[in-house]
Write a protein that holds these residues in place. Structure first.
Motif, PDB file in Angstrom:
ATOM      1  N   GLN A 188      63.326  44.498  40.553  1.00  0.00           N
ATOM      2  CA  GLN A 188      63.462  45.593  40.695  1.00  0.00           C
ATOM      3  C   GLN A 188      63.254  46.072  42.257  1.00  0.00           C
ATOM      4  OE1 GLN A 188      63.834  48.305  37.836  1.00  0.00           O
ATOM      5  NE2 GLN A 188      63.945  46.360  37.066  1.00  0.00           N
ATOM      6  N   GLU A 309      57.691  51.489  41.883  1.00  0.00           N
ATOM      7  CA  GLU A 309      57.855  52.097  40.500  1.00  0.00           C
ATOM      8  C   GLU A 309      58.232  53.374  39.999  1.00  0.00           C
ATOM      9  OE1 GLU A 309      54.780  48.664  40.052  1.00  0.00           O
ATOM     10  OE2 GLU A 309      55.010  50.335  40.581  1.00  0.00           O
ATOM     11  N   LYS A 315      67.323  56.230  43.409  1.00  0.00           N
ATOM     12  CA  LYS A 315      67.305  54.637  43.186  1.00  0.00           C
ATOM     13  C   LYS A 315      66.203  54.351  44.256  1.00  0.00           C
ATOM     14  CE  LYS A 315      69.355  53.147  39.726  1.00  0.00           C
ATOM     15  NZ  LYS A 315      69.423  52.826  38.500  1.00  0.00           N
ATOM     16  N   GLY A 387      58.301  47.356  31.104  1.00  0.00           N
ATOM     17  CA  GLY A 387      59.430  47.671  31.596  1.00  0.00           C
ATOM     18  C   GLY A 387      59.624  49.105  30.842  1.00  0.00           C
ATOM     19  N   ARG A 391      59.442  53.394  32.046  1.00  0.00           N
ATOM     20  CA  ARG A 391      60.463  54.327  31.876  1.00  0.00           C
ATOM     21  C   ARG A 391      60.378  55.697  31.573  1.00  0.00           C
ATOM     22  NH1 ARG A 391      63.465  49.283  31.408  1.00  0.00           N
ATOM     23  NH2 ARG A 391      62.781  49.366  28.914  1.00  0.00           N
ATOM     24  N   THR A 392      58.779  55.289  30.619  1.00  0.00           N
ATOM     25  CA  THR A 392      58.339  56.126  29.774  1.00  0.00           C
ATOM     26  C   THR A 392      57.376  57.186  30.399  1.00  0.00           C
ATOM     27  OG1 THR A 392      58.360  54.836  27.485  1.00  0.00           O
ATOM     28  CG2 THR A 392      57.141  57.211  27.618  1.00  0.00           C
ATOM     29  N   ARG A 394      57.882  57.101  33.947  1.00  0.00           N
ATOM     30  CA  ARG A 394      58.112  57.825  35.140  1.00  0.00           C
ATOM     31  C   ARG A 394      58.638  59.113  34.533  1.00  0.00           C
ATOM     32  NH1 ARG A 394      62.746  54.325  36.521  1.00  0.00           N
ATOM     33  NH2 ARG A 394      61.187  52.715  37.203  1.00  0.00           N
TER      34      ARG A 394
END
Length: 496
Positions: A188, A309, A315, A387, A391-392, A394
Motif C-alpha cells: 500500500q 491511509e 492515489k 483493508g 476502505r469503509t 475512507r
C-alpha cells in the motif's frame, strides 16, 4: 495509656472514609506508627495494654494484638513478656527524626529535575482528550469499528495461544504481526520492508523519542518542517536537540534550504505524504534530493506516515523509505489513527543496521508491546479486515470532510476560510476576520468546542492565524451543531 489527643488520632484513622477499605488492625497500626514518626510517642514510651486499647476503641483485643504484632515486626515497638509494649529505640538514624516543617515540605515538593527532565516537564507533554469533542484533531471514528469481529478474533487467539499469550513477548514484536505490517506497507505504501526490519512499538510518539535519543546527541541539529507536528518537536526538544525549522510550501518542505545549509545537521523529520498541518505532499524531486543529501552526509530521514491511509483525491504518493536505496530512512507508522487509539500499537521500518540497537533501547522503555493485541491485529490484517475497514472509513471521512467544508463556508463566511485538504483527519482553517487566534480558540472552548491553533505549530512566529478542525470522529449532525455553536461564539467575540 495514650493521652486523650493520641487516642483521638487513632480514632480518627479508624473513622476516616479514605481508610475504609483498610482492615481495622491496619488502621490502628498505621495511626500508632504515625504517632511514633511524628515524635508524639518518643523512644521507650509505653503503649496501652491490648485489652485497654481495644475497649477504648471499641474493637476486639485480637484486632489490637494484630496491630501491635505488625508494629513489632517492622521495628517500631519492643514487646517484653510481663512488662508490655514500648516504643523502640531506633538508633542514631531516627533519633533526630522530626515532623518536617512547612518550609521543608515546600522545598521537598520542588521537582528538582535534571535538564532533560525539566525539558520534558515544561513541554507539557502530548496529551489527548479522553472523551474527544468537536473539533479535536487526529481522532478516528470508533463507533463504526467492527468490535464484534475483533472480539471473535481475540477469542480465537486466546484459544490457540493459551497461556503463552500471557508471557513476555519478543521486544521486536511478534513475528506474525511484523510480517503483516511488512506486507501492508510494501503493497500500500511502496515501502522496502521485511519482517526482520519491523520494530513493533506502542506509538509513533515512542518511535520519535527513540530516534531522538538513539541517533543524535544533545546539542546536535535536526531539520524539522515549519509548521510541524507538536509531538515531534517536543520529543526532539526533550532530547536536547537543536531543532532547525525549514519552511513548507505547496510542494512540501523546501529541500533546497537543507541542501544549501553549510552548518549541517544529523537528521530531518518529515511528514511527506500528508504534511501536518498543511496537508501538502512532498514533491518527488525534493524526495530524491533529500535521499541524496542524507546519503552524502550520513544523515537520517525520519519519515512519519501518520495518516496516509486516508487520501481522498487520487492515489497517495509512495513513501520516501521505498525510494531510499541507501537505507538512511526510518519509516514510522501507527494504527492509532487507522483503527482506534486504545490499541496502542505503532511501528517503525528500520535500516538493517538499526534493528538491534533500537530493539535493545525499547526494552529500557517498556519491554514489549502486549502480545494478545499484537496477535489479534495480525489476524485482523491477514484476514483482509484491515483493508476493508480502511476502505469503509475512507468513504465516511471523505463525506464528512465535504460536509464540514460546506458548513464552514455557509455559517462562518467572513470569519473563517477553509483550506480543504486531500487527505487526513482534520481541516486547516484560516481566520479572515479581525479575531485573534487565541481569542477564537478560547471562545470555542467556552462553548464546548476544541480546536488547535495553527500558531502553536510554528517555531518562527510567521503563522497566519487559524486553527485545525478535526472531522473524522463526528457525524454530520454533530458537525453541524458544533459549527453553529462556533459561529455564535466567534460572532460574540467580534461584537465585543
Amino acid at each position: 495509656m495514650f493521652r486523650h489527643s493520641q487516642l483521638e488520632t487513632v480514632q480518627a484513622w479508624l473513622a476516616h472514609p479514605a481508610h475504609a477499605a483498610m482492615p481495622l488492625h491496619a488502621r490502628i497500626q498505621r495511626a500508632i506508627r504515625q504517632l511514633i514518626l511524628d515524635g508524639a510517642l518518643g523512644p521507650g514510651k509505653p503503649l496501652p495494654a491490648t485489652r485497654g486499647l481495644a475497649q477504648s476503641l471499641g474493637v476486639s483485643r485480637d484486632t489490637v494484638e494484630a496491630a501491635y504484632a505488625q508494629l513489632h515486626a517492622e521495628g517500631f515497638i519492643d514487646r517484653r513478656v510481663g512488662s508490655g509494649s514500648f516504643v523502640a529505640r531506633m538508633g542514631e538514624f531516627t533519633a533526630g527524626y522530626r515532623r518536617p516543617t512547612r518550609e521543608a515540605l515546600r522545598r521537598n515538593q520542588a521537582p528538582n529535575l535534571s535538564r532533560r527532565g525539566n525539558a520534558m516537564f515544561h513541554s507539557g507533554g502530548v496529551r489527548e482528550m479522553l472523551q474527544p469533542r468537536p473539533f479535536a484533531h487526529g481522532v478516528p471514528e470508533t463507533r463504526a469499528f467492527p468490535l464484534q469481529l475483533w472480539e471473535r478474533l481475540e477469542r480465537q487467539v486466546l484459544r490457540e495461544a493459551g497461556t503463552q499469550a500471557l508471557h513476555h513477548g519478543d521486544p521486536q514484536g511478534l513475528e506474525a504481526l511484523r510480517h503483516a505490517i511488512a506486507d501492508y506497507v510494501n503493497l500500500q505504501r511502496g515501502a522496502r520492508a521485511t519482517a526482520e526490519r519491523v520494530l513493533v512499538l506502542t506509538s509513533s510518539q515512542q518511535a520519535m523519542t527513540l530516534c531522538a535519543n538513539m541517533l543524535l546527541d544533545p546539542g546536535e541539529r535536526i531539520f524539522i518542517e515549519e509548521p510541524v507536528y507538536y509531538g515531534a518537536r517536543k520529543a526532539f526538544d526533550a532530547a536536547g536537540l537543536e531543532c532547525v525549522p525549514v519552511d513548507v510550501d505547496r510542494q512540501g518542505i523546501m529541500a533546497q534550504k537543507i541542501i544549501d545549509d553549510p552548518t549541517g545537521a544529523k537528521a530531518v523529520f518529515l511528514t511527506p505524504s500528508h504534511q501536518f498541518p498543511t496537508g501538502a505532499t512532498l514533491a518527488l524531486d525534493r524526495r530524491l534530493a533529500l535521499i541524496d543529501w542524507a546519503s552524502r552526509h550520513h544523515a537520517w530521514i525520519i519519515e512519519d506516515d501518520y495518516d496516509s491511509e486516508f487520501h481522498y483525491a487520487g492515489k497517495p504518493t509512495a513513501c520516501v523509505q521505498g525510494l531510499d536505496a541507501h537505507d538512511r530512512t526510518i519509516y514510522i507508522g501507527t494504527f492509532t489513527k487507522s483503527l482506534f487509539p486504545g490499541l496502542r500499537i505503532g511501528y517503525v521500518v528500520l535500516p538493517p543496521q538499526l534493528v538491534k540497537p533500537m530493539t535493545v533501547a525499547r526494552t529500557l522503555l517498556d519491554g514489549h508491546t502486549a502480545s494478545i493485541a499484537q496477535l489479534t491485529l495480525a489476524r485482523f490484517m491477514e484476514g483482509g479486515h484491515f483493508g476493508a475497514h480502511i476502505r469503509t472509513m475512507r468513504g465516511i471521512y471523505a463525506e464528512r470532510l465535504e460536509i464540514l467544508a460546506g458548513l464552514v463556508r455557509r455559517h462562518l463566511s467572513g470569519l473563517v476560510e477553509p483550506q480543504v485538504p486531500i487527505g487526513g483527519l482534520q481541516m486547516p482553517c484560516l481566520l479572515t476576520g479581525d479575531i485573534p487566534e487565541q481569542e477564537a480558540v478560547l471562545a470555542a472552548r467556552r462553548v464546548g468546542i476544541e480546536m488547535l491553533g495553527l500558531s502553536s505549530l510554528h517555531a518562527t512566529g510567521k503563522a497566519q492565524a487559524g486553527f485545525l478542525m478535526g472531522f473524522a470522529a463526528y457525524t454530520p449532525e454533530e458537525l453541524e451543531a458544533a459549527v453553529l455553536k462556533l459561529a455564535g461564539a466567534l460572532k460574540a467575540v467580534r461584537r465585543s
